[in-house]
Design an enzyme around this catalytic site. Structure first.
Site, mmCIF file in Angstrom:
data_model
loop_
_atom_site.group_PDB
_atom_site.id
_atom_site.type_symbol
_atom_site.label_atom_id
_atom_site.label_comp_id
_atom_site.label_asym_id
_atom_site.label_seq_id
_atom_site.Cartn_x
_atom_site.Cartn_y
_atom_site.Cartn_z
ATOM 1 N N HIS C 157 24.227 21.190 -9.302
ATOM 2 C CA HIS C 157 23.031 21.990 -9.633
ATOM 3 C C HIS C 157 22.161 21.244 -10.652
ATOM 4 O O HIS C 157 21.441 21.872 -11.409
ATOM 5 C CB HIS C 157 23.416 23.358 -10.197
ATOM 6 C CG HIS C 157 24.336 24.148 -9.327
ATOM 7 N ND1 HIS C 157 23.912 25.175 -8.514
ATOM 8 C CD2 HIS C 157 25.691 24.069 -9.123
ATOM 9 C CE1 HIS C 157 24.952 25.707 -7.868
ATOM 10 N NE2 HIS C 157 26.040 25.047 -8.220
ATOM 11 N N SER C 278 -0.115 1.281 -12.672
ATOM 12 C CA SER C 278 -1.128 2.281 -12.391
ATOM 13 C C SER C 278 -2.511 1.666 -12.542
ATOM 14 O O SER C 278 -2.728 0.821 -13.412
ATOM 15 C CB SER C 278 -0.972 3.438 -13.374
ATOM 16 O OG SER C 278 -2.174 4.156 -13.511
ATOM 17 N N LYS C 284 2.087 2.549 -17.519
ATOM 18 C CA LYS C 284 2.963 3.018 -16.448
ATOM 19 C C LYS C 284 3.750 1.906 -15.758
ATOM 20 O O LYS C 284 3.223 0.832 -15.505
ATOM 21 C CB LYS C 284 2.143 3.762 -15.371
ATOM 22 C CG LYS C 284 1.588 5.082 -15.807
ATOM 23 C CD LYS C 284 2.646 6.120 -16.159
ATOM 24 C CE LYS C 284 3.490 6.534 -14.979
ATOM 25 N NZ LYS C 284 2.745 7.239 -13.955
ATOM 26 N N GLU C 291 10.444 5.789 -4.338
ATOM 27 C CA GLU C 291 9.603 6.939 -3.975
ATOM 28 C C GLU C 291 9.136 6.821 -2.525
ATOM 29 O O GLU C 291 9.159 7.784 -1.763
ATOM 30 C CB GLU C 291 8.358 7.002 -4.868
ATOM 31 C CG GLU C 291 8.607 7.402 -6.297
ATOM 32 C CD GLU C 291 7.308 7.283 -7.089
ATOM 33 O OE1 GLU C 291 6.516 8.234 -7.051
ATOM 34 O OE2 GLU C 291 7.092 6.234 -7.725
#
Lengths: 474, 474, 474, 474
Positions: C157, C278, C284, C291
């Site tokens: 969880h 970025s 970044k 991803e």
């Protein structure tokens, strides 16, 4: 010998396995009230058009109302032999009032009857869904107001990106759910349309007044084409597609809440009343509700794929395949409504760890973009500014310090134009304020939108309820 | 060392496999004109808001326009190293006008830039799609007018059911495609909305005028919430869901046309120009176009599933996953538009075998329902009438005769009330006329609806075109 | 007039839009080598069975080989007018060797020809996929060996649950990928089967030796039923279903790596060469690769849905719809192979933050279960022990201390049987050791499994390569 | 205050809406027998490993057996408050034997317990499914034997293509279902594997003998990795993917039977016992069973998409989302088994209209390919032969005659080499015989394959049954 209501030309009884396999009564009993409502209106039309005497209509209506009340009281056991809710109710009516029941199916087929029932069912559920969506939006708006000034990291690629107000985060979901409402509302004309009168596929030789029934049942219009009326399930798919987007939105929110509840983020925790434990690990407190909500997205997507698959390549008009439309629809309606219903209290009791959020904002160079913008304001092209700040960040990462911890001299080593005003430009609260000058306006406009949708819903709700009340099924 | 535009804080060049894997230029070059259009408007806003001088804006705009014309002339080779269309164009601009190009990315991120491009792209394609839908409707309406009086069997369960006019069959599809138009039109407000100004996720510290850009680009409004602006792909999914229904409708039409083209049905055949042959069987003439259209439904459903899967459980705001939105969208746009485009001429040249259709109506007891209704009109409850006629049909099946071939005495043996008027009630043309008293009105109303949608489309088209023309991209 | 190879019975040329719409050469050119290989074997069979003279076979084979080499050299431009790869190559052959080319299509149809090509293509790609899977497993096994002793929190969880070895985490994925290999391997007999000889659907009147071709091409067997041979796409779907599971597994790994790369977890970071930046935020560093891998799961699921939709309800035997099988298959093959290929170096260069992991294990009461088990070993029923420890955890949460920080007296207040040995039972390393007595064995057995699969792959690879080499296409 | 078995550290009772939302007992009660079986074996292991005394094991086992018999007798009402089947049974046991029940959950979590239950459930259902598949194959083989000599048109593109034996048509489906069996059989090792001992995610500090339980329950092996053991649902997805292919095959068969039942084809009709009627049209006899079977394909595809969506991007190990695995699985198992069960008698009672089939073969130039092959045998290149016959067909279409009705002179006008032997080459029976020289062998080999699969199934069935019998649950 079989006693099916359609058995005239058959010479053998239906195989019991076929009855079992093809019967829909196990699930379409959920349409009982809508079926009776439709029959009451149909009986009215038959009388209005001269196909039933006043007395016959009266008998039929009273019989149907009695059956409705028995069903509501849980006193009716439906039978698989009678296949579906339509035949079950016709049988019950015939047991109640005798052969006159046989007149009710004049100028009607189960094909247009079931289409009518589903339209009646779905318009009711669509309104409930809009209601729940606006309730959840209201909860989120309340959180946004409470968290108007709390700064949290905004993320892209799950990397801390820039400081944002927590309010803004909740409002993103208000905006998404607002589109969900808009989609349901814009589908209304296609849901609230009467197919009755199409009969099996092409109408009948009777002079049927389709508009009479439509008006009685508060539909906005009728299907122009009868083949289309009985074979259209677009409105079901459109609802399930809209529901898929609702669940998608909730899955994104859920994912974030699961992550934010982790010990690593520790941004929020659910109230004990909305958490559950482990059968083996005594320390566990799990965000089960939002995990399950995220998981339930899957069944709604599955239902969408099922419905699209079902309809692909089906010739006109009605085919038995279409019976498979109801279980996915019912399941989607229940899933979406239950999920929205439980998210409302789960969110309104959510605990926020303000300090942890604040701490998180301060780490991760969230003011780097503002620093580049500071240079841009001094006339440096953005690309150059980006490059300079990129190097400064690399330097700070190595030194394990924050940008604002660099001295002016250190900064100037990277770019000579830095002046002491740079420290104001690096202030996180200042950045959040500068980036969000219109946040209050956003909040107000979203509130206004939610109210407008609630107004629309209440108005339609009133019209629909009146129909049930008028026919004694309220 | 790498020369990525974002490489400031990086100490190593990107692995070439990563460049290959993550670059989107191989497909997002399709957005080139929209990207330039957006940049032209953004440059205007930067000047309007004091972030660019008039000269800078001028230089940038002229540079962008030159690049646009080169791209249109096929003179530009994009580079995978520059990742995507945005970086490619920025690089080209910088080669064209020098460092001033670096100012264009002020107050903007690729996150809001790509969202803007997709909105611009999709609103254009939505209008083309509505246009093609209404053209196909017009073709079907033309067929309906030509076939106003041709009677064919209407089917349920692929069994001959009742006589219908062929016109009615085509109109069923006009009605479906009308809903498809309505869905696209009702999604317009969610497509024609500007995300620009959201920057990466939360806006910038600059004073940006989002409404300026929105007005310049003829958007109906702006995204209220910046997190939502960069992470929303609802409008893409909504279009693909609408496209799935379009393809579903075409798949049903296709299925029927494939069956109707079989030697068994032999109701229609495609013109030689719209049929293809076999590499081995010399006699074959195949309805390839509609088979393939039916098959292409699959890829559109697949794209819908892909997009829903993609978004499920993604935290806010932008994640790299979202790059996967474009290929399915482009493929769906192409598939739907190509399919509609080829169906228009394929249908308008379709050959109809009127005699075969007529013959088919006469077999299969299509007047049985009308016969039951004849009895109902004499006061017999429908259920009883249904049973009587069912037995008569069973009798005829055995005797291998039609209902109208029974003598009055034979009929009366089944039910005494039959009189000689029964033969009129069995007349197929009479039945079709009685069932379809409103067919002409249906045709007119559908024509009116198609015209209204064409009007809507033309109006929006004019507004959108004006924007491209104004910026020299028309 | 048209010059289609099947135009004998046609009186009109194909509409150019139809050519455009139905041509598959834009994508099925990827099957060029397989098509030629199949034709070479077919020509051999035709000679073997007396349908071609030695000279004819020779001419055809030399012509085909010349064409193959031209294609490999990029010297061939295919034509949409010739529809597909089969007709394009036949045309090229006929230009090369004259009318004798017309003999090659004896006893063959494009229906069995394309089925053959896809079988040849997929068996090759299946082996490449198994190869890449085992390489990624090898990388993960290497990580497991390196991280044999690193303790991290195990989660359920997404809540810290119990201490585990990081090795165990990587091995979970080795096990999953092992099942992926097993699934591909078990599908091999259904992939490596020859459909040639089925012709259009039922074979031909020639005496064809299906086994000859199958043996030449190193197939394991032939399709028994010819209708099945040309309409079966199970093997394509089975591969895409297996690929969906591969991508699902990678999506789970990716999700974890994205989370672990966040500043909140900070367990790992990708090497600069496997990260991207970025366009607006200079600080970044994004885990774009994983991803995107997670996102690409979506297109593979979409392809599965597309293929299942495509086949649903298609009558036998070949239908044009089946042409839509190739693009999803090619896309899935590329997606899976590219994703596996880039994950291998991205993972082998992953940086691990051992200290952060260690720190994380110490917070979150990960030893609570072991504490309950300590009580059980003293004879307390597990349910009772669970309850006691639950209360102790609640107490510690309030006191903000760890379980091991309670004094013995404090513990005894909860349950009198606690003795000082309890502190040993709370030791995290001790717990991890106790729970994972068989971890080394697990590692060994998984290594053995990977080796076995590599062995299988290498063996099949050798057989398949030999075929290409024999026919001069190696 | 709450009495949840995990409530130790909680300070508030669970919200009733949460109980309702998260409880799974409404559907997972279907696992009751498997849950008890697993617990009996687990208790045995606990005793075997010294964690339970003989007396404790005895008490627990007798208690569980009593509960099993009560459940089978329908005497148990499960409670939502106890969440799931595991907690319900634990509660019942505790009411039956007192606190000793609390010892059963030693060294076990619900995470590995539910995984065990699903493995036990699915291996049983997998065997039932293989059994039903082979029964349907047997039915089709019987039809093939009966229809060995009946010639029907074989179709491609739903156009009559070449003459085939009806037997061949049935055998195509035998081959498909054979692959379905093979897929299920090859998934067996991944289904019949024991996850017990993984506990929540990483095992426990007890010395657990996983192999003991696995052997007791007749598993083929154990999960090597504990994280994998509790989070793996591959075997569920693999079954549903295999089921999707089964349903896809049945949907193709169904589509054909629906078409063949139409008045236009009129090739077959279903027995009255397997047909249903219309509520409005007295003459209708609908092939409802196969329409519904075709439609039910949709829900199985939907379940597959749901399961894949569910798992996408889920971090290890157990997450609450996984609870959503059971309803789709149960529904798929029921759908596939019910569909196979009803198709068996529906097909074995199917009526064949031999004369109509024969008539159909004679129209549509089904011998055109054979005619081209006749020319090839005379040395004409196939392409040339194809072209000649194409022109002859065009000529016959215009003349409305068959190929064999052309005079030799007419033929020679198209190509001089025709001799009178051409008429033998045009004979449909001759063609069918020539094309299908191996049909009897095909039949035999498929029969052999079916028998082999039945043998496999029976053997596994025996082993599994023995386990239930041994534990008194047979």
């Amino acid at each position: 010998m079989t006693n099916k209501l359609w058995s005239g030309r058959f010479t053998k009884p239906t195989h019991p396995g076929v009855e079992q396999y093809t019967a829909s009564i196990t699930f379409d009993h959920a349409l009982a009230m809508e079926d009776i409502l439709g029959s009451l209106a149909h009986a009215g039309m038959l009388h209005h058009s001269g196909m039933l005497s006043a007395q016959e209509q009266n008998e039929i209506s009273q019989g149907l109302t009695r059956i409705a009340h028995k069903i509501q009281a849980g006193e009716v056991a439906f039978s698989t032999q009678d296949e579906d809710i339509h035949m079950n109710i016709e049988r019950l009516l015939s047991e109640d009032i005798g052969p006159a029941a046989g007149k009710l199916h004049t100028a009607r087929s189960r094909n247009d009857q079931v289409a009518l029932d589903v339209h009646l069912y779905l318009r009711k559920q669509l309104l409930v869904t809009v209601d729940l969506l606006t309730q959840l939006q209201t909860t989120l708006l309340q959180l946004a107001r409470e968290h108007r000034q709390i700064i949290v990291p905004g993320y892209t690629h799950l990397q801390r990106a820039q400081p944002i107000y927590l309010a803004k985060h909740w409002l993103a979901y208000v905006a998404m759910l607002g589109r969900d409402c808009a989609r349901l509302i814009s589908s209304w004309p296609r849901v609230n349309q009467s197919p009755l009168g199409a009969a099996a596929l092409t109408g009948t030789t009777f002079s049927v007044d389709k508009h009479y029934v439509a008006k009685e049942l508060a539909f906005d219009g009728i299907y122009l084409n009868s083949l289309d009326a009985v074979s259209d399930r677009d409105f079901v798919i459109e609802f399930i597609a809209a529901a898929s987007l609702i669940m998608m939105h909730l899955s994104r929110l859920s994912e974030e809440l699961v992550m934010w509840s982790s010990q690593e983020f520790n941004f929020v925790h659910f109230d004990d009343a909305f958490s559950t434990g482990s059968s083996i690990m005594p320390q566990k407190k799990n965000p089960d509700v939002v995990e399950l909500g995220r998981g339930k997205t899957a069944r709604v997507y599955g239902a969408l794929m099922a419905m699209l698959t079902l309809l692909k390549g089906l010739p006109l008009a009605y085919n038995k395949d279409l019976q498979e439309d109801k279980e996915p629809l019912f399941d989607v309606v229940n899933t979406v409504q239950q999920t929205l219903s439980i998210y409302i209290p789960a969110l309104s009791t959510l605990h926020i760890n303000v300090d942890v959020m604040r701490q998180a904002v301060q780490e991760g160079y969230l003011n780097a973009t503002a620093l580049a913008e500071y240079l841009v304001k001094k006339g440096v092209p953005f690309r150059k500014a980006h490059e300079v700040v990129g190097k400064m960040v690399a330097h700070c990462v190595q030194k394990q310090c924050r940008l604002e911890e660099l001295t002016l001299a250190e900064m100037q080593a990277f770019f000579p134009e830095f002046t002491k005003e740079v420290y104001a430009a690096l202030d996180l609260d200042g950045i959040a304020t500068a980036c969000n000058q219109e946040l209050d306006k956003e909040l107000l406009m979203l509130e206004r939108e939610v109210k407008a949708n609630q107004g629309w819903m209440a108005e339609k709700q009133a019209v629909v309820s009146k129909v049930y009340v008028k026919y004694g099924l309220g």
